[in-house]
Design a protein around this motif. Sequence first.
Motif, mmCIF file in Angstrom:
data_model
loop_
_atom_site.group_PDB
_atom_site.id
_atom_site.type_symbol
_atom_site.label_atom_id
_atom_site.label_comp_id
_atom_site.label_asym_id
_atom_site.label_seq_id
_atom_site.Cartn_x
_atom_site.Cartn_y
_atom_site.Cartn_z
ATOM 1 N N ASN A 139 -14.028 25.128 0.383
ATOM 2 C CA ASN A 139 -15.384 25.350 0.617
ATOM 3 C C ASN A 139 -15.568 24.969 2.059
ATOM 4 N N VAL A 140 -14.564 25.374 2.851
ATOM 5 C CA VAL A 140 -14.925 25.209 4.292
ATOM 6 C C VAL A 140 -13.924 26.207 5.027
ATOM 7 N N SER A 141 -14.847 27.058 5.941
ATOM 8 C CA SER A 141 -14.142 27.883 6.745
ATOM 9 C C SER A 141 -13.561 27.054 7.974
ATOM 10 N N ILE A 142 -12.447 27.036 8.116
ATOM 11 C CA ILE A 142 -11.794 26.283 9.082
ATOM 12 C C ILE A 142 -12.102 26.518 10.629
ATOM 13 N N ASP A 143 -12.242 27.762 10.820
ATOM 14 C CA ASP A 143 -12.759 28.451 12.177
ATOM 15 C C ASP A 143 -14.240 27.948 12.410
ATOM 16 N N ASP A 144 -14.965 28.280 11.406
ATOM 17 C CA ASP A 144 -16.287 27.916 11.249
ATOM 18 C C ASP A 144 -16.414 26.469 11.872
ATOM 19 N N PHE A 145 -15.604 25.499 10.941
ATOM 20 C CA PHE A 145 -15.673 23.992 11.308
ATOM 21 C C PHE A 145 -15.265 23.686 12.670
ATOM 22 N N LEU A 146 -14.516 24.315 13.209
ATOM 23 C CA LEU A 146 -13.556 23.968 14.760
ATOM 24 C C LEU A 146 -14.738 24.640 15.555
ATOM 25 N N ALA A 147 -15.513 25.512 15.348
ATOM 26 C CA ALA A 147 -16.399 25.948 16.343
ATOM 27 C C ALA A 147 -17.809 25.295 16.301
ATOM 28 N N LYS A 148 -18.093 24.959 14.976
ATOM 29 C CA LYS A 148 -19.649 24.131 15.116
ATOM 30 C C LYS A 148 -19.657 22.718 14.958
ATOM 31 N N HIS A 149 -18.478 22.301 14.335
ATOM 32 C CA HIS A 149 -18.423 20.897 13.629
ATOM 33 C C HIS A 149 -17.583 19.791 14.654
ATOM 34 N N TRP A 150 -16.371 20.193 14.674
ATOM 35 C CA TRP A 150 -15.280 19.424 15.133
ATOM 36 C C TRP A 150 -15.854 18.742 16.692
ATOM 37 N N GLN A 151 -15.929 17.402 16.728
ATOM 38 C CA GLN A 151 -16.395 16.673 17.903
ATOM 39 C C GLN A 151 -17.772 17.228 18.338
ATOM 40 N N GLN A 152 -18.500 17.974 17.304
ATOM 41 C CA GLN A 152 -19.846 18.154 17.689
ATOM 42 C C GLN A 152 -20.933 17.601 16.874
ATOM 43 N N GLN A 153 -20.584 17.917 15.366
ATOM 44 C CA GLN A 153 -21.804 17.720 14.405
ATOM 45 C C GLN A 153 -21.174 17.261 13.010
ATOM 46 N N PRO A 154 -21.652 16.142 12.365
ATOM 47 C CA PRO A 154 -21.305 15.804 11.263
ATOM 48 C C PRO A 154 -21.326 16.920 9.987
ATOM 49 N N LEU A 155 -20.578 17.027 8.916
ATOM 50 C CA LEU A 155 -20.695 17.783 8.020
ATOM 51 C C LEU A 155 -20.221 17.219 6.676
ATOM 52 N N VAL A 156 -21.095 17.469 5.660
ATOM 53 C CA VAL A 156 -20.787 17.255 4.234
ATOM 54 C C VAL A 156 -20.033 18.341 3.660
ATOM 55 N N ILE A 157 -18.808 17.979 3.094
ATOM 56 C CA ILE A 157 -18.341 19.243 2.574
ATOM 57 C C ILE A 157 -18.150 18.910 1.045
ATOM 58 N N ARG A 158 -18.896 19.428 0.345
ATOM 59 C CA ARG A 158 -19.101 19.300 -1.084
ATOM 60 C C ARG A 158 -17.743 19.960 -1.458
ATOM 61 N N GLY A 159 -17.121 19.225 -2.608
ATOM 62 C CA GLY A 159 -15.946 19.595 -3.262
ATOM 63 C C GLY A 159 -15.021 20.223 -2.431
ATOM 64 N N GLY A 160 -14.941 19.296 -1.155
ATOM 65 C CA GLY A 160 -13.757 19.501 -0.293
ATOM 66 C C GLY A 160 -12.485 19.658 -0.878
ATOM 67 N N PHE A 161 -12.146 18.710 -1.748
ATOM 68 C CA PHE A 161 -10.831 18.738 -2.607
ATOM 69 C C PHE A 161 -11.116 19.056 -3.727
ATOM 70 N N GLU A 162 -10.765 19.981 -4.528
ATOM 71 C CA GLU A 162 -10.710 20.419 -5.848
ATOM 72 C C GLU A 162 -10.018 19.484 -6.741
ATOM 73 N N HIS A 163 -10.220 19.045 -7.858
ATOM 74 C CA HIS A 163 -9.628 18.130 -8.744
ATOM 75 C C HIS A 163 -8.979 16.959 -8.065
ATOM 76 N N PHE A 164 -9.802 16.281 -7.222
ATOM 77 C CA PHE A 164 -9.238 14.985 -6.356
ATOM 78 C C PHE A 164 -8.867 14.080 -7.409
ATOM 79 N N ALA A 165 -7.771 13.433 -7.202
ATOM 80 C CA ALA A 165 -7.239 12.412 -7.918
ATOM 81 C C ALA A 165 -6.698 11.138 -6.900
ATOM 82 N N ASP A 166 -7.258 9.930 -7.159
ATOM 83 C CA ASP A 166 -6.863 9.015 -6.135
ATOM 84 C C ASP A 166 -5.438 8.985 -5.912
ATOM 85 N N PRO A 167 -4.854 9.226 -4.709
ATOM 86 C CA PRO A 167 -3.558 8.977 -4.548
ATOM 87 C C PRO A 167 -2.973 7.709 -4.541
ATOM 88 N N LEU A 168 -3.824 6.628 -4.763
ATOM 89 C CA LEU A 168 -3.432 5.514 -5.205
ATOM 90 C C LEU A 168 -4.307 4.639 -5.682
#
Lengths: 390, 390
Positions: free
Chosen positions: B17-46
């Motif tokens: 759910n995130v276009s990396i190029d878009d993220f780097l151009a508009k958000h990295w170091q500039q603007q916060p972003l909420v990435i809904r479902g950024g990880f699919e089937h997330f399970a706590d790694p511990l």
Amino acid sequence: MALSLTVSAMSTFTLANVSIDDFLAKHWQQQPLVIRGGFEHFADPLSPDELAGLACEEQIESRLVYRRGGEWQAEHGPFDSYERLGERDWTLIVQAANHWVPEVAELVKPFAFLPKWRLDDVMISYATPGGGVGPHIDRYDVFICQGSGRRRWRVGARGPHREFAAHAALLHCDPFEPIIDVELLPGDILYLPPGFPHDGVTLEASMSFSVGFRSKSPSELVSALADHLLDKELGNELLSDPGRPAHRQQGRIDATDFARLRAQMQAMLDDEAVLADAVGAMLSRNKCELDLQPLQEPYTSAELLEYWRQAPLLRIGGLRCFYVDATVAAGVCYIDGSRYNFGPACHGAVLALCDNDELDYAALAPWLEQPELVQALAQWVNRGYWYFDD
Amino acid sequence: MALSLTVSAMSTFTLANVSIDDFLAKHWQQQPLVIRGGFEHFADPLSPDELAGLACEEQIESRLVYRRGGEWQAEHGPFDSYERLGERDWTLIVQAANHWVPEVAELVKPFAFLPKWRLDDVMISYATPGGGVGPHIDRYDVFICQGSGRRRWRVGARGPHREFAAHAALLHCDPFEPIIDVELLPGDILYLPPGFPHDGVTLEASMSFSVGFRSKSPSELVSALADHLLDKELGNELLSDPGRPAHRQQGRIDATDFARLRAQMQAMLDDEAVLADAVGAMLSRNKCELDLQPLQEPYTSAELLEYWRQAPLLRIGGLRCFYVDATVAAGVCYIDGSRYNFGPACHGAVLALCDNDELDYAALAPWLEQPELVQALAQWVNRGYWYFDD
Ligand SMILES: O=C(O)CCC(=O)C(=O)O
Ligand SMILES: O=C(O)CCC(=O)C(=O)O
Ligand SMILES: [Co+2]
Ligand SMILES: [Co+2]
């Protein structure tokens, strides 16, 4: 700590038999020079006994160098007796004697054709017949001024001389072919640039006064800049890299990122005011202790001005007071490692303060309406940086 | 020290759910972003229990943040019990968990569109309902990945927010007007650039995984350069000033001398190899401890090659391995603060070594005739930098 030594009458030294322009053009940092009769009527500014007096003080750096069964020995002071050493083959060395004895500080004045920031200290040695510290190479310029007694000095050419520890605390070099081989008499001066091996052997009990100059290395300067940034909490803005492209090689610090990192450092070097402060703080810091005697009853600003009208203030030996072209017009000076800013109106006061060992009330009079300057002066006098000679 | 935790099966995360190029151009170091479902089937790694296991270790950095009678409290670990804290309003935080648990280190991989030198660590927090560390501002970029539980995050705009110590070990900021107010669910990601105030309050017991990135300041970089010069004994040539004119003002550091001093520092910055080594050493150094388990029975080079043919080598979590464009063609890399030079023939090996977390024998095969490289690999494996998963 107050040293109460009976020192010889204040002698004022003037350099003779040397053309300063000629010396600077041909010798300074380039070639050794023997200046015969460099001081006319030279009298030791302190006696061997007075030197021994300095060497028994904890806060004064002293060394003994001697030979025992052909082996070189070196010891750090303080020392209270020399009887065990006999009559021959030993040398007592005291560092920064100009910090402790005003008469020794006088020896620096004839070298005012070099800026004070280049000065290191006056080191004194007393050597018994046969004594000397052995053949060695220094990294600094030195004027070895012969006091009482005679000493034979041999100097070799610059070049790749092997160096080795003749003792844990004594770096020697291999024997060398002399390009100078002279017997110095009282008042003679031997100037040595960095890198020339030299060896002085005393013919009769002898006093040598080494007016030493120091320089700085890139490594020391970068460290000073780093310390300054930390100390003053400068240069804390984090690198920012918005708009970076998607990265591919995880382990790579690529040319763009490297250029960003480098530009951050470059910005510090390009900031003239930051650099001036870093350099000023560094060069005005002392490596050896000063003979500071804080006043038991501190002066108020008013009291200081009142006394000062009657007698000049004298700067303590070895105190380092500088200004830098880049910031002096703003009234900035650097004293004993600290930066002071008195504002543009005090430009002239800063010059007077840093350029003179003796401060006349009259010379500072135009600025004595500036309360911050007067407060600083009172603080410095109370701390012992300047004193009234009474 | 060997941690024996029963960790969940190795999970492999991929960003959705995130276009990396878009993220780097508009958000990295500039603007916060909420990435809904950024990880699919997330399970706590511990699990929370495993996190508590880490927090009882001396060499792992952990903190507890809680409120007592309305006052914020913060304590440094290790911790062995949490009963006194009750069921609400406390948070346990463990720094650099990726150094200790391979499953946590997996969380870093989806962010490979950022170079590894920018990575700081993975910080994990377990918070009970009502828990959180309070409103604060970070200097770094962070991807806060929501694990099990739900958490409400509020984020304010960049700006001059007053900061203050809510507790000696807890820097807070004033309340802020939210520009983002969301409830994160498992697998959601909140990205925050430096400077945006944020406050997360847990709605039900919650795990947060903060993949943090770091940057460097000019002050840190100049310090690193200074350390490097000292460490490697570089930049020791003293300033030289032959041919100087007779000086007049004793306290003056004039423009010519200042330029000489500055040029000495500049020469260090202009030396690309020195700078690459200083930067490489600095960026590859770890701020937190690594889980190094030196081998009881060290491998010889031959034994290493034999085992390696059968299974890949895995890099320990958090080990920093970099190369710089300026020196990589010479076969230079920087690992855990040290510089290694394998020569131009090993250029490709250095890339393989630094770009991959898993090292296949086949990938390195072209360079395994180079004895120095193989010896270094054996040394690293013996030290615990790379290991066989058995
Ligand atoms: O006075 C001495 O014995 C040594 C002097 C010396 O070598 C120097 O000043 O460089
Ligand atoms: O997990 C937490 O409680 C705090 C996380 C946070 O503020 C961050 O990662 O910057
Ligand atoms: Co010498
Ligand atoms: Co935060």
